[in-house]
Design a protein around this motif. Structure first.
Motif, mmCIF file in Angstrom:
data_model
loop_
_atom_site.group_PDB
_atom_site.id
_atom_site.type_symbol
_atom_site.label_atom_id
_atom_site.label_comp_id
_atom_site.label_asym_id
_atom_site.label_seq_id
_atom_site.Cartn_x
_atom_site.Cartn_y
_atom_site.Cartn_z
ATOM 1 N N VAL A 45 5.457 0.943 7.703
ATOM 2 C CA VAL A 45 4.234 1.317 7.003
ATOM 3 C C VAL A 45 3.245 0.150 6.973
ATOM 4 N N ASP A 46 3.740 -1.077 6.873
ATOM 5 C CA ASP A 46 2.834 -2.237 6.833
ATOM 6 C C ASP A 46 2.076 -2.378 8.150
ATOM 7 N N LEU A 49 -0.630 0.458 8.358
ATOM 8 C CA LEU A 49 -1.811 0.210 7.529
ATOM 9 C C LEU A 49 -2.739 -0.814 8.176
ATOM 10 N N LYS A 187 1.705 -2.681 2.053
ATOM 11 C CA LYS A 187 2.173 -1.567 1.226
ATOM 12 C C LYS A 187 1.845 -1.775 -0.247
ATOM 13 N N LEU A 190 -0.950 0.408 -1.433
ATOM 14 C CA LEU A 190 -0.603 1.793 -1.762
ATOM 15 C C LEU A 190 0.136 1.872 -3.093
ATOM 16 N N LEU A 191 1.041 0.943 -3.318
ATOM 17 C CA LEU A 191 1.849 0.984 -4.534
ATOM 18 C C LEU A 191 1.027 0.750 -5.789
ATOM 19 N N TYR A 196 -2.809 7.324 -4.489
ATOM 20 C CA TYR A 196 -1.725 7.460 -3.516
ATOM 21 C C TYR A 196 -0.462 7.966 -4.186
ATOM 22 N N GLN A 200 1.291 11.524 -3.411
ATOM 23 C CA GLN A 200 2.636 11.521 -2.846
ATOM 24 C C GLN A 200 3.611 12.284 -3.737
ATOM 25 N N MET A 273 8.967 3.813 -0.130
ATOM 26 C CA MET A 273 7.571 3.875 -0.582
ATOM 27 C C MET A 273 7.235 5.232 -1.168
ATOM 28 N N GLU A 274 7.617 6.288 -0.491
ATOM 29 C CA GLU A 274 7.279 7.640 -0.918
ATOM 30 C C GLU A 274 8.146 8.084 -2.087
ATOM 31 N N GLU A 292 8.460 -3.822 -5.466
ATOM 32 C CA GLU A 292 7.734 -2.616 -5.098
ATOM 33 C C GLU A 292 7.693 -1.646 -6.275
ATOM 34 N N THR A 365 -4.259 -5.432 3.003
ATOM 35 C CA THR A 365 -4.469 -4.975 4.379
ATOM 36 C C THR A 365 -5.738 -5.573 4.967
#
Length: 379
Positions: A45-46, A49, A187, A190-191, A196, A200, A273-274, A292, A365
């Motif tokens: 994912v990193d 992005l 990530k 997003l967290l 997001y 999700q 993540m999800e 995370e 990012t």
């Protein structure tokens, strides 16, 4: 004798790679960023992005992802050998290379002067010692292997989630302080995004309605080379769950071989993540997933069922039993009672996360994209 043969084999492989690479370096450099991982067979994912950010800037860069796990079988090793040749070609013709772990051709070969190599390391925050800090340890490499394979050499930058871990990075990578730059993994963007996490959660509860009907406990244990007691540890945790009130989602490490066959336990095909988006709380142990989870504002509890044994094999960058402001115990019943009572100090845990994952202005990012394009600043 066997050790001498192994070392000779490694030296022959490195010498062959160097000969092939001398030819590949004659090829012209392209406006290209190459992303290399052996943590997974899919685009991390990193990486995704960062690539999306570069594409959004319309900078005209080509991006190539080479993600392949190294499997310890004859077919796996042969396949990885061909993958290494692909890596060498793309490294020789790239302007920038990003890696999220150790990459053999990045470290053992001599590169063109204008190649920029960025190590973004795959773990959020810092938990267990790694690299040179583990030389000679049971779960680390030998000094001879590290020397022959030039472990973690040639980085222009190593990104870190917080300068609070800078000594650990200097020790683990044997890298100069000025090459370490404080930018967490993408990530983290997003967290820390409520949008997001909400989207999700809606997505997963729409597919799995039971996730909306009970509170969700996400169990994310770290990987153990010796998983002898892991099954028993998980069984003890399962025995404490009131499945009338809770869902238990088991999220094993990708390298784990521990199987859970209890039909009450949910094993869902989604990345951590999800799954964090639907978690009401997280149970972990010695994993950097705690950072995370903290970014996502989830209560975290530490289940160290094998702490005495594990801590003899692995060294840590912090005293996990004291420095992480949450319950640490080998008794799963204590954890479930704390969850029932909502016994968790959100403020202290948030302060711990803020110290150890420092978000840059404009986002992680964007900061990494700036570094790739030569617009980033060393701090």
């Amino acid at each position: 004798m066997m050790r001498t043969v192994d070392e000779l084999g490694m030296k022959c492989i490195v010498a062959t790679m160097k000969g092939v690479y001398c030819i590949l370096k004659l090829l012209p450099v392209q406006k290209k960023a190459v992303f290399i991982s052996r943590q997974t067979d899919e685009t991390p994912v990193d990486f995704r992005l960062i690539i999306e950010e570069l594409e959004s800037r319309k900078c005209g860069w080509k991006t190539v992802v080479l993600a392949k796990r190294l499997r310890k079988s004859v077919a796996g090793i042969v396949g990885y050998g061909f993958n290494t040749l692909r890596q060498m070609y793309h490294i020789a013709t790239a302007r920038v290379v990003l890696v999220d772990g150790y990459c053999i051709p990045v470290s053992v070969l001599s590169h063109k002067e204008n190649l920029k190599i960025i190590q973004i390391w795959h773990a959020m925050g810092c938990m267990k010692k790694f690299g040179y800090a583990m030389i000679g340890e049971e779960e680390g490499s030998s000094e001879d292997v590290a020397r022959i394979m030039k472990m973690h050499r040639n980085y222009d930058y190593a990104l870190i989630s917080s300068y609070s871990f800078v000594r650990d990075y200097i020790e683990g990578f044997r890298i100069e302080r000025e090459k370490i730059v404080q930018i967490p993994l993408p990530k983290a963007d997003l967290l820390t995004s409520e949008e997001y996490l909400r989207n999700q959660r809606d997505k997963l509860t729409g597919k799995h309605h039971v996730l909306a009907e009970k509170r969700n406990i996400l169990y994310c244990p770290t990987f153990r080379k010796d998983e002898t007691t892991a099954g028993e540890g998980i069984r003890r945790l399962i025995d404490e769950i009131d499945f009338g009130r809770y869902n238990l989602i088991y999220n094993p490490h990708p390298n784990s071989r521990v199987e859970v066959n209890d039909p009450r336990v949910m094993i869902l095909p989604y990345p951590t993540m999800e799954l964090l988006a639907v978690a009401d709380c997280v149970i972990s142990d010695y994993s950097s997933v705690i950072y995370e989870a903290g970014l996502a504002k989830k209560p975290v509890y530490l289940y160290g069922y094998d702490w005495k044994e594990y801590s003899r094999k692995r060294a840590f960058n912090l005293d996990i039993t004291k420095d992480v402001p949450t319950l640490f115990t080998d008794n799963p019943g204590e954890i479930l009672k704390a969850i029932d009572d909502d016994d968790f100090d959100h403020e202290r845990f948030s302060e711990f996360i803020d110290r150890n994952v420092v978000m840059p202005e404009g986002g992680c990012t964007s900061a990494i994209a700036d570094l790739i394009l030569g617009r980033g600043k060393r701090k």
